[in-house]
Write a protein that holds these residues in place. Structure first.
Motif, mmCIF file in Angstrom:
data_model
loop_
_atom_site.group_PDB
_atom_site.id
_atom_site.type_symbol
_atom_site.label_atom_id
_atom_site.label_comp_id
_atom_site.label_asym_id
_atom_site.label_seq_id
_atom_site.Cartn_x
_atom_site.Cartn_y
_atom_site.Cartn_z
ATOM 1 N N ASP A 121 39.626 43.412 41.691
ATOM 2 C CA ASP A 121 40.816 43.352 40.846
ATOM 3 C C ASP A 121 41.947 42.592 41.534
ATOM 4 O O ASP A 121 42.012 42.534 42.762
ATOM 5 C CB ASP A 121 41.346 44.762 40.548
ATOM 6 N N VAL A 122 42.851 42.068 40.728
ATOM 7 C CA VAL A 122 44.112 41.525 41.233
ATOM 8 C C VAL A 122 45.120 42.665 41.159
ATOM 9 O O VAL A 122 45.418 43.164 40.074
ATOM 10 C CB VAL A 122 44.577 40.311 40.395
ATOM 11 N N ALA A 124 34.250 38.617 46.247
ATOM 12 C CA ALA A 124 33.205 39.382 45.549
ATOM 13 C C ALA A 124 31.886 38.601 45.530
ATOM 14 O O ALA A 124 30.818 39.176 45.744
ATOM 15 C CB ALA A 124 33.661 39.705 44.123
ATOM 16 N N ALA A 125 31.955 37.291 45.323
ATOM 17 C CA ALA A 125 30.739 36.475 45.307
ATOM 18 C C ALA A 125 30.078 36.448 46.683
ATOM 19 O O ALA A 125 28.854 36.532 46.799
ATOM 20 C CB ALA A 125 31.070 35.057 44.848
ATOM 21 N N ARG A 126 30.881 36.329 47.759
ATOM 22 C CA ARG A 126 30.318 36.352 49.118
ATOM 23 C C ARG A 126 29.586 37.661 49.390
ATOM 24 O O ARG A 126 28.496 37.670 49.950
ATOM 25 C CB ARG A 126 31.429 36.187 50.161
ATOM 26 N N LEU A 127 30.210 38.764 49.009
ATOM 27 C CA LEU A 127 29.589 40.067 49.250
ATOM 28 C C LEU A 127 28.320 40.241 48.418
ATOM 29 O O LEU A 127 27.327 40.775 48.908
ATOM 30 C CB LEU A 127 30.585 41.189 48.986
ATOM 31 N N ALA A 128 28.332 39.778 47.181
ATOM 32 C CA ALA A 128 27.131 39.869 46.348
ATOM 33 C C ALA A 128 26.000 39.039 46.950
ATOM 34 O O ALA A 128 24.853 39.473 47.005
ATOM 35 C CB ALA A 128 27.444 39.402 44.927
ATOM 36 N N ARG A 129 26.335 37.852 47.443
ATOM 37 C CA ARG A 129 25.326 36.995 48.075
ATOM 38 C C ARG A 129 24.740 37.667 49.312
ATOM 39 O O ARG A 129 23.528 37.686 49.518
ATOM 40 C CB ARG A 129 25.947 35.650 48.455
ATOM 41 N N GLU A 130 25.589 38.236 50.145
ATOM 42 C CA GLU A 130 25.113 38.900 51.364
ATOM 43 C C GLU A 130 24.292 40.141 51.033
ATOM 44 O O GLU A 130 23.316 40.442 51.714
ATOM 45 C CB GLU A 130 26.279 39.261 52.277
ATOM 46 N N ARG A 177 35.833 48.519 46.692
ATOM 47 C CA ARG A 177 36.925 47.951 45.900
ATOM 48 C C ARG A 177 37.510 46.779 46.661
ATOM 49 O O ARG A 177 37.884 46.912 47.824
ATOM 50 C CB ARG A 177 37.989 49.008 45.638
ATOM 51 N N ILE A 178 37.565 45.632 46.015
ATOM 52 C CA ILE A 178 38.168 44.427 46.580
ATOM 53 C C ILE A 178 39.411 44.134 45.756
ATOM 54 O O ILE A 178 39.339 44.051 44.527
ATOM 55 C CB ILE A 178 37.213 43.222 46.496
ATOM 56 N N VAL A 179 40.544 43.992 46.430
ATOM 57 C CA VAL A 179 41.781 43.678 45.720
ATOM 58 C C VAL A 179 42.466 42.499 46.399
ATOM 59 O O VAL A 179 42.321 42.287 47.596
ATOM 60 C CB VAL A 179 42.747 44.886 45.647
ATOM 61 N N GLY A 180 43.194 41.748 45.616
ATOM 62 C CA GLY A 180 43.932 40.608 46.143
ATOM 63 C C GLY A 180 45.145 40.329 45.303
ATOM 64 O O GLY A 180 45.354 40.959 44.270
ATOM 65 N N THR A 181 45.915 39.355 45.759
ATOM 66 C CA THR A 181 47.120 38.995 45.027
ATOM 67 C C THR A 181 46.875 37.881 44.022
ATOM 68 O O THR A 181 47.715 37.639 43.167
ATOM 69 C CB THR A 181 48.240 38.570 45.995
ATOM 70 N N GLN A 182 45.716 37.199 44.144
ATOM 71 C CA GLN A 182 45.373 36.116 43.225
ATOM 72 C C GLN A 182 43.903 36.237 42.832
ATOM 73 O O GLN A 182 43.076 36.717 43.612
ATOM 74 C CB GLN A 182 45.624 34.758 43.861
ATOM 75 N N ALA A 183 43.580 35.753 41.643
ATOM 76 C CA ALA A 183 42.229 35.919 41.102
ATOM 77 C C ALA A 183 41.156 35.146 41.879
ATOM 78 O O ALA A 183 40.075 35.677 42.137
ATOM 79 C CB ALA A 183 42.198 35.503 39.633
ATOM 80 N N LEU A 184 41.414 33.903 42.258
ATOM 81 C CA LEU A 184 40.376 33.096 42.903
ATOM 82 C C LEU A 184 39.898 33.676 44.233
ATOM 83 O O LEU A 184 38.691 33.816 44.439
ATOM 84 C CB LEU A 184 40.830 31.645 43.073
ATOM 85 N N PRO A 185 40.796 34.063 45.160
ATOM 86 C CA PRO A 185 40.304 34.669 46.405
ATOM 87 C C PRO A 185 39.523 35.964 46.174
ATOM 88 O O PRO A 185 38.557 36.239 46.887
ATOM 89 C CB PRO A 185 41.576 34.928 47.215
ATOM 90 N N VAL A 186 39.910 36.748 45.175
ATOM 91 C CA VAL A 186 39.182 37.985 44.858
ATOM 92 C C VAL A 186 37.779 37.640 44.367
ATOM 93 O O VAL A 186 36.781 38.236 44.799
ATOM 94 C CB VAL A 186 39.943 38.827 43.806
ATOM 95 N N GLN A 224 45.452 37.525 51.824
ATOM 96 C CA GLN A 224 46.035 38.500 50.901
ATOM 97 C C GLN A 224 44.944 39.239 50.119
ATOM 98 O O GLN A 224 44.995 39.381 48.899
ATOM 99 C CB GLN A 224 47.044 37.838 49.970
ATOM 100 N N LEU A 225 43.941 39.718 50.905
ATOM 101 C CA LEU A 225 42.837 40.501 50.354
ATOM 102 C C LEU A 225 42.764 41.834 51.075
ATOM 103 O O LEU A 225 43.113 41.923 52.253
ATOM 104 C CB LEU A 225 41.504 39.775 50.543
ATOM 105 N N ALA A 226 42.286 42.851 50.386
ATOM 106 C CA ALA A 226 42.067 44.157 50.997
ATOM 107 C C ALA A 226 40.806 44.771 50.403
ATOM 108 O O ALA A 226 40.412 44.456 49.275
ATOM 109 C CB ALA A 226 43.273 45.070 50.772
#
Length: 136
Positions: A5-6, A77-83, A64-73, A51-53
């Motif tokens: 989420d943002v 999420a895509a990196r974690l799904a790939r791993e 839960r992955i949160v950030g201040t902007q949609a693209l970094p979030v 600016q991710l947590a």
């Protein structure tokens, strides 16, 4: 389950919670990450430069992955799904696919070879398949 989420307020809360207590540092995706485990086993992490947590509750099975902007979030999420998928495949005996850049007769292309369970799973036949040229 992964939630992404943002939520700038949640980023600030998690980042502050990690910084206020003894924590460790590492690098993730070429960015400094600080992280700690709470007394109840929840893992908190932050990448202040991105600016991710992150908040992982093992008992609930939720990351839960949160950030201040949609693209970094979305990228996190895509990196974690790939791993996650890579880890599951490796546990099942697969090795990561190999991708190499190739040049044949002055044309660029890619060569992919996936190996799994100790066998090379290449297509039998008269050599590698080539992508059709856009000029044809």
């Amino acid at each position: 389950m992964v939630e992404a989420d943002v939520d700038p307020a949640d980023v600030a809360t998690i980042t502050q919670d990690v910084r206020e207590y003894q924590h460790q540092t590492t690098t993730k995706a070429n960015s400094l990450m600080i992280h700690r485990r709470t007394p109840v086993g929840v893992v908190l992490a932050a990448q202040p430069g991105e600016q991710l947590a992150y908040r992982y509750d093992h008992a609930a099975g939720v990351l839960r992955i949160v950030g201040t902007q949609a693209l970094p979030v979305a990228l996190a999420a895509a990196r974690l799904a790939r791993e996650l998928m890579r880890g599951l495949l490796m546990m099942d005996g697969w090795s990561p696919a190999r991708l190499r850049r190739r040049q044949h007769r002055g044309r660029n292309g890619a060569h992919v070879r996936a190996e799994g369970r100790g066998q090379d799973h290449r297509r039998p036949g008269p050599g590698p398949r080539r992508l059709a040229s856009a000029r044809q």
